[in-house]
Design an enzyme around this catalytic site. Structure first.
Site, PDB file in Angstrom:
ATOM      1  N   HIS A  44       0.845  -1.192   0.000  1.00 37.41           N
ATOM      2  CA  HIS A  44       0.000   0.000   0.000  1.00 37.41           C
ATOM      3  C   HIS A  44       0.879   1.240   0.000  1.00 37.41           C
ATOM      4  O   HIS A  44       2.104   1.146   0.094  1.00 37.41           O
ATOM      5  CB  HIS A  44      -0.977  -0.018   1.175  1.00 37.41           C
ATOM      6  N   HIS A  60       1.306   3.820   2.082  1.00 39.06           N
ATOM      7  CA  HIS A  60       1.785   4.536   3.266  1.00 39.06           C
ATOM      8  C   HIS A  60       3.288   4.705   3.124  1.00 39.06           C
ATOM      9  O   HIS A  60       3.985   3.794   2.657  1.00 39.06           O
ATOM     10  CB  HIS A  60       1.464   3.746   4.547  1.00 39.06           C
ATOM     11  N   ASP A  67       5.857   4.546   4.985  1.00 39.10           N
ATOM     12  CA  ASP A  67       6.836   3.580   5.532  1.00 39.10           C
ATOM     13  C   ASP A  67       7.047   2.378   4.610  1.00 39.10           C
ATOM     14  O   ASP A  67       8.032   1.667   4.741  1.00 39.10           O
ATOM     15  CB  ASP A  67       6.458   3.133   6.964  1.00 39.10           C
ATOM     16  N   HIS A  81      -7.045  -2.663   6.141  1.00 41.05           N
ATOM     17  CA  HIS A  81      -6.183  -1.628   6.735  1.00 41.05           C
ATOM     18  C   HIS A  81      -6.945  -0.303   6.700  1.00 41.05           C
ATOM     19  O   HIS A  81      -8.144  -0.299   6.426  1.00 41.05           O
ATOM     20  CB  HIS A  81      -4.873  -1.598   5.926  1.00 41.05           C
ATOM     21  N   ASP A 110       0.104  -4.495   5.766  1.00 41.59           N
ATOM     22  CA  ASP A 110      -0.544  -3.988   6.980  1.00 41.59           C
ATOM     23  C   ASP A 110      -2.006  -4.424   6.985  1.00 41.59           C
ATOM     24  O   ASP A 110      -2.713  -4.249   5.998  1.00 41.59           O
ATOM     25  CB  ASP A 110      -0.483  -2.448   7.012  1.00 41.59           C
ATOM     26  N   HIS A 145       6.945  -5.818  11.039  1.00 38.95           N
ATOM     27  CA  HIS A 145       6.274  -4.519  11.184  1.00 38.95           C
ATOM     28  C   HIS A 145       6.081  -4.219  12.676  1.00 38.95           C
ATOM     29  O   HIS A 145       4.993  -3.892  13.150  1.00 38.95           O
ATOM     30  CB  HIS A 145       4.930  -4.536  10.429  1.00 38.95           C
TER      31      HIS A 145
HETATM   32 ZN   LIG Z   1       3.110   0.204   7.831  1.00 34.86          ZN
HETATM   33 ZN   LIG Z   2      -0.007   1.218   6.620  1.00 34.97          ZN
END
Ligand SMILES: [Zn+2]
Ligand SMILES: [Zn+2]
Length: 306
Positions: free
Chosen positions: A62, A64, A66, A140, A211, A269
């Site tokens: 995804h 995000h 990070d 998520h 996630d 994670h």
């Molecule tokens: Zn993450």
């Molecule tokens: Zn995330």
């Protein structure tokens, strides 16, 4: 064919001194499949000595930061190193726009082709001769994908004595049968691979959750995984926070592994708040004993199954 998993980054959201941001590398023979590309992935790749020139595919769970901010730097380094092989990048909608924006703003020229393939539907997203990668939507706080790497079944064990009995001369013809091809003789007689081999052997399966909160359907997606790499951002006492932020806890991840009948669970994670991951490990093991917590640069070999 060798199959190894190299954990390049194992933290979530914020890096720590010991943990870099999410990146899990699957090495199969000379090919590399990278799942997520957190900031500093290229530096982790240098430390792990995995190389920048190999045949490679990147799968983003995804968008995000990070999970994707390592991509611009990785692409630039690959260009500076004169990479020539095409790089395939898979990810949810927005992946192409992100890459376009970055390359236009930073004006970097690449020495290789980047093929971006946005995933719109769950299912097989990439199919090669001997493996495929499937995607599933997770639960998520934004659209996010889990991925399953699946080797296609291999032909069964070869029995030389059976080939001898059928009058197949040793050499090229044996090799053809071992690789699943029928052979025919001048007199019209045909020998099929199944006459000289055992039953087909299952390929190996690796699942990466990205996630996600726990959700119904994930266990089916991950069923019989040799390795389930699942996020466990917070420990069980923070289950409410995990639910709110779209994440899982160790026992939730372990329950998925148990339902999926996975062979092994690796938690990743990990929130920066855990300097010591023993608590996470204990919580997972109460539900699924064959669990470990990933550390940066940890390498797991997956032997060929019989
Ligand atoms: Zn993450
Ligand atoms: Zn995330």
């Amino acid at each position: 064919m060798s199959l190894r998993v190299v954990f390049l980054g194992t933290s979530g959201a914020i890096p720590t001194l010991k943990r870099s941001l999410p990146a899990v590398l699957v090495q199969r023979g000379n090919e590399q499949l990278l799942f997520d590309c957190g900031e500093s992935t290229q530096r982790q790749m240098i430390t792990a000595k995995v190389g920048f020139h190999k045949k490679m595919k990147i799968f983003l769970s995804h968008l995000h930061g990070d999970h994707v901010l390592g991509l611009p730097g990785l692409l630039q380094t690959m260009a500076l190193m004169d990479r020539t092989k095409t790089l395939e990048i898979y990810g949810p909608e927005g992946t192409a726009a992100f890459l376009k924006c970055v390359s236009e703003t930073l004006r970097f020229g690449l020495t290789f082709q980047v093929e971006t393939r946005e995933v719109r539907d769950a299912g097989v997203v990439c199919s090669e001769n001997d493996y495929a990668v499937e995607a599933a939507w997770t639960n998520h706080v934004m659209p996010s994908l889990a991925y399953a790497f699946l080797e296609k079944p291999r032909t069964g064990k070869f029995y030389p004595e059976k080939a001898d009995l059928l009058g197949v001369p040793k050499g090229l013809l044996w090799s053809k049968l071992q690789h699943g091809q029928s052979i025919s003789f001048l007199d019209g007689r045909v020998v099929k691979p199944e006459e000289v081999t055992g039953k087909a052997r299952r390929g190996r399966k690796i699942v990466y959750s990205g996630d996600t909160r726990p959700f119904k359907g994930f266990a089916k997606f991950a069923v019989h995984a040799d390795l389930l790499v699942h996020e466990a951002t917070f420990d069980d006492t923070l289950a409410e926070k995990a639910e709110l932020d779209g994440h899982s806890t160790p026992s939730q991840a372990a329950l998925q592994a148990k339902h999926a009948k996975a062979r092994m669970l690796v938690l990743t994670h990990v929130s920066a708040r855990y300097a010591d991951s023993r608590l996470l490990l204990e919580q997972a093991k109460t539900v699924f004993p064959n669990s470990i917590v990933a550390e940066d640069f940890m390498v797991l070999e997956l032997p060929l199954g019989e």
